[in-house]
Design a protein around this motif. Structure first.
Motif, short mmCIF file in Angstrom:
data_model
loop_
_atom_site.label_atom_id
_atom_site.label_comp_id
_atom_site.label_asym_id
_atom_site.label_seq_id
_atom_site.Cartn_x
_atom_site.Cartn_y
_atom_site.Cartn_z
N LEU A 39 1.00 -1.18 -0.10
CA LEU A 39 -0.15 -0.05 0.06
C LEU A 39 1.10 1.08 -0.03
O LEU A 39 1.40 1.72 1.10
N PHE A 40 1.37 1.60 -1.15
CA PHE A 40 2.29 2.37 -1.63
C PHE A 40 1.88 4.04 -1.19
O PHE A 40 1.08 4.59 -2.07
N VAL A 41 2.23 4.68 -0.12
CA VAL A 41 1.64 6.16 0.13
C VAL A 41 2.64 7.12 -0.39
O VAL A 41 3.88 7.26 -0.09
N THR A 42 2.13 7.96 -1.32
CA THR A 42 2.79 9.28 -1.68
C THR A 42 2.26 10.35 -1.65
O THR A 42 1.04 10.49 -0.91
N SER A 43 2.72 11.54 -2.04
CA SER A 43 1.91 12.94 -1.93
C SER A 43 1.90 13.47 -3.28
O SER A 43 2.49 13.31 -4.06
N ALA A 44 1.15 14.45 -3.26
CA ALA A 44 1.08 15.22 -4.56
C ALA A 44 2.34 16.02 -4.85
O ALA A 44 2.77 16.25 -6.04
N ALA A 45 3.12 16.36 -3.88
CA ALA A 45 4.39 17.14 -3.96
C ALA A 45 5.48 16.09 -4.57
O ALA A 45 6.47 16.51 -4.93
N ARG A 46 5.33 14.66 -3.98
CA ARG A 46 6.48 13.97 -4.23
C ARG A 46 6.27 12.63 -4.97
O ARG A 46 6.96 11.81 -4.92
N TYR A 47 5.20 12.63 -5.74
CA TYR A 47 4.63 11.31 -6.28
C TYR A 47 5.62 11.20 -7.58
O TYR A 47 5.69 10.06 -7.88
N ALA A 48 6.29 12.08 -8.05
CA ALA A 48 7.23 11.82 -9.06
C ALA A 48 8.71 11.70 -8.63
O ALA A 48 9.60 11.47 -9.62
N ASP A 49 8.86 11.64 -7.45
CA ASP A 49 10.56 11.37 -7.03
C ASP A 49 10.87 10.10 -7.70
O ASP A 49 10.06 9.14 -7.73
N GLN A 50 12.15 10.06 -7.92
CA GLN A 50 12.85 8.98 -8.53
C GLN A 50 12.88 7.66 -7.48
O GLN A 50 12.66 6.52 -7.90
N VAL A 51 13.35 7.81 -6.22
CA VAL A 51 13.65 6.79 -5.56
C VAL A 51 12.25 5.79 -5.39
O VAL A 51 12.31 4.68 -5.43
N ALA A 67 -1.05 -1.16 -4.33
CA ALA A 67 -2.17 -0.13 -4.35
C ALA A 67 -1.51 1.07 -3.96
O ALA A 67 -0.53 1.23 -3.18
N VAL A 68 -1.76 2.19 -4.49
CA VAL A 68 -1.05 3.39 -4.37
C VAL A 68 -2.05 4.48 -3.74
O VAL A 68 -3.30 4.60 -4.13
N VAL A 69 -1.64 5.19 -2.78
CA VAL A 69 -2.28 6.18 -1.98
C VAL A 69 -1.73 7.38 -2.19
O VAL A 69 -0.44 7.75 -1.84
N LEU A 70 -2.42 8.33 -3.16
CA LEU A 70 -1.98 9.79 -3.30
C LEU A 70 -2.40 10.69 -2.06
O LEU A 70 -3.78 10.97 -1.97
N ASP A 71 -1.72 10.89 -1.29
CA ASP A 71 -1.96 11.55 0.02
C ASP A 71 -1.80 13.10 -0.02
O ASP A 71 -1.16 13.50 -0.93
N ARG A 72 -2.26 13.85 0.99
CA ARG A 72 -2.06 15.07 0.94
C ARG A 72 -2.19 16.02 -0.33
O ARG A 72 -1.37 16.73 -0.80
N THR A 73 -3.16 15.64 -0.81
CA THR A 73 -3.51 16.44 -2.27
C THR A 73 -4.81 17.41 -2.05
O THR A 73 -5.73 17.18 -1.82
N ALA A 74 -4.56 18.74 -2.75
CA ALA A 74 -5.49 19.65 -2.78
C ALA A 74 -6.66 19.40 -3.55
O ALA A 74 -6.50 18.66 -4.71
N PRO A 75 -8.03 19.48 -3.17
CA PRO A 75 -9.14 18.81 -3.87
C PRO A 75 -9.00 19.53 -5.24
O PRO A 75 -9.49 18.68 -6.16
N LYS A 76 -8.56 20.73 -5.65
CA LYS A 76 -8.45 21.18 -6.95
C LYS A 76 -7.57 20.55 -7.83
O LYS A 76 -7.59 20.52 -8.98
N ALA A 77 -6.54 19.78 -7.18
CA ALA A 77 -5.40 19.15 -8.00
C ALA A 77 -5.54 17.79 -8.07
O ALA A 77 -4.81 17.23 -8.81
N SER A 97 -2.98 -1.60 -10.72
CA SER A 97 -2.88 -1.11 -9.44
C SER A 97 -3.85 -0.15 -8.84
O SER A 97 -3.94 0.87 -9.58
N PRO A 98 -4.80 -0.23 -7.87
CA PRO A 98 -5.81 0.44 -7.58
C PRO A 98 -5.03 1.83 -6.97
O PRO A 98 -3.96 1.84 -6.50
N LEU A 99 -5.70 3.23 -7.32
CA LEU A 99 -5.24 4.35 -6.93
C LEU A 99 -6.30 5.07 -6.16
O LEU A 99 -7.28 5.04 -6.32
N PHE A 100 -6.08 5.13 -4.77
CA PHE A 100 -6.83 5.81 -3.70
C PHE A 100 -6.02 7.25 -3.44
O PHE A 100 -5.00 7.55 -3.60
N THR A 101 -7.06 8.45 -3.46
CA THR A 101 -6.88 9.70 -3.14
C THR A 101 -6.92 10.28 -1.55
O THR A 101 -8.45 9.97 -1.36
#
Length: 208
Positions: A39-51, A67-77, A97-101
């Motif tokens: 359950l891989f958690v990332t954020s809107a600011a760092r989802y494209a990081d290389q590591v 499964a991927v969780v896109l965390d801390r994302t502004a509603p407009k983004a 892979s399921p994607l949750f926001t």
């Protein structure tokens, strides 16, 4: 143990894969290698990081369930970032892979997000825990992928061993050839007298 975690499910929170501490990164890598489902958690600011993507690439190579969780994302983004992240997942072999926001929200008095922000993730995990066949399929998928990865890597090891054996054989042939040439040279020099020169030749002649 927690009564909020359904039977048949164990959730382990791994350290950051890009932590500044080496031990934390190593522990994260070990836990991810052993996990049945990420359950891989990332954020809107760092989802494209290389590591993180390097770990996800390895997960795709060994067919690990992710499964991927896109965390801390502004509603407009959410729409824009979610769409881009989906394209990145598809391009890297994680199409299924399921994607949750989880959107940015006000914290309650306990400093927690409202339960509704993670409701979809919780429902998905509960359904997974309740479905024995689905859990078994995930285990087989991840285990099968790990075995296939080991099998592919074993060819590289076998090729390297074969190259080393050829190198050893070539070096041994070179050494044996060099010794044979040296012995032939000594025999020839002994026969025609060129082995004895200078002081040694003078003393030999005196002796004779």
């Amino acid at each position: 143990a927690s009564p909020r975690v359904p039977e048949g499910l164990a959730i382990l929170d791994a350290p950051d894969v890009d932590s500044v501490e080496q031990q934390r990164r190593q522990l994260a890598a070990q836990l991810l290698a052993a996990a049945v489902l990420w359950l891989f958690v990332t954020s809107a600011a760092r989802y494209a990081d290389q590591v993180p993507w390097e770990f996800l690439r390895k997960a795709a190579e060994r067919s690990a369930a992710v499964a991927v969780v896109l965390d801390r994302t502004a509603p407009k983004a959410v729409a824009e970032v979610g769409s881009h992240l989906n394209r990145m997942l598809n391009a890297r072999g994680l199409r299924d892979s399921p994607l949750f926001t989880v959107t940015e929200s006000e914290l309650d008095e306990a400093g927690l997000l409202p339960a509704t922000t993670v409701e979809k993730i919780q429902d998905w995990l509960e359904r997974l825990a309740a479905d024995t066949d689905a859990r078994t399929a995930i285990v087989r998928q991840t285990l099968g992928g790990a075995v296939r990865t080991i099998a592919r890597r074993s060819y590289e090891v076998a090729d390297a061993c074969e190259q080393q054996q050829r190198a050893v054989g070539s070096l041994r042939d070179d050494v044996e050839a060099a010794y044979e040439r040296a012995l032939e040279d000594i025999d020839a020099a002994s026969a025609d007298g060129t082995l004895l020169r200078g002081e040694v030749l003078s003393r030999w002649q005196e002796f004779v």
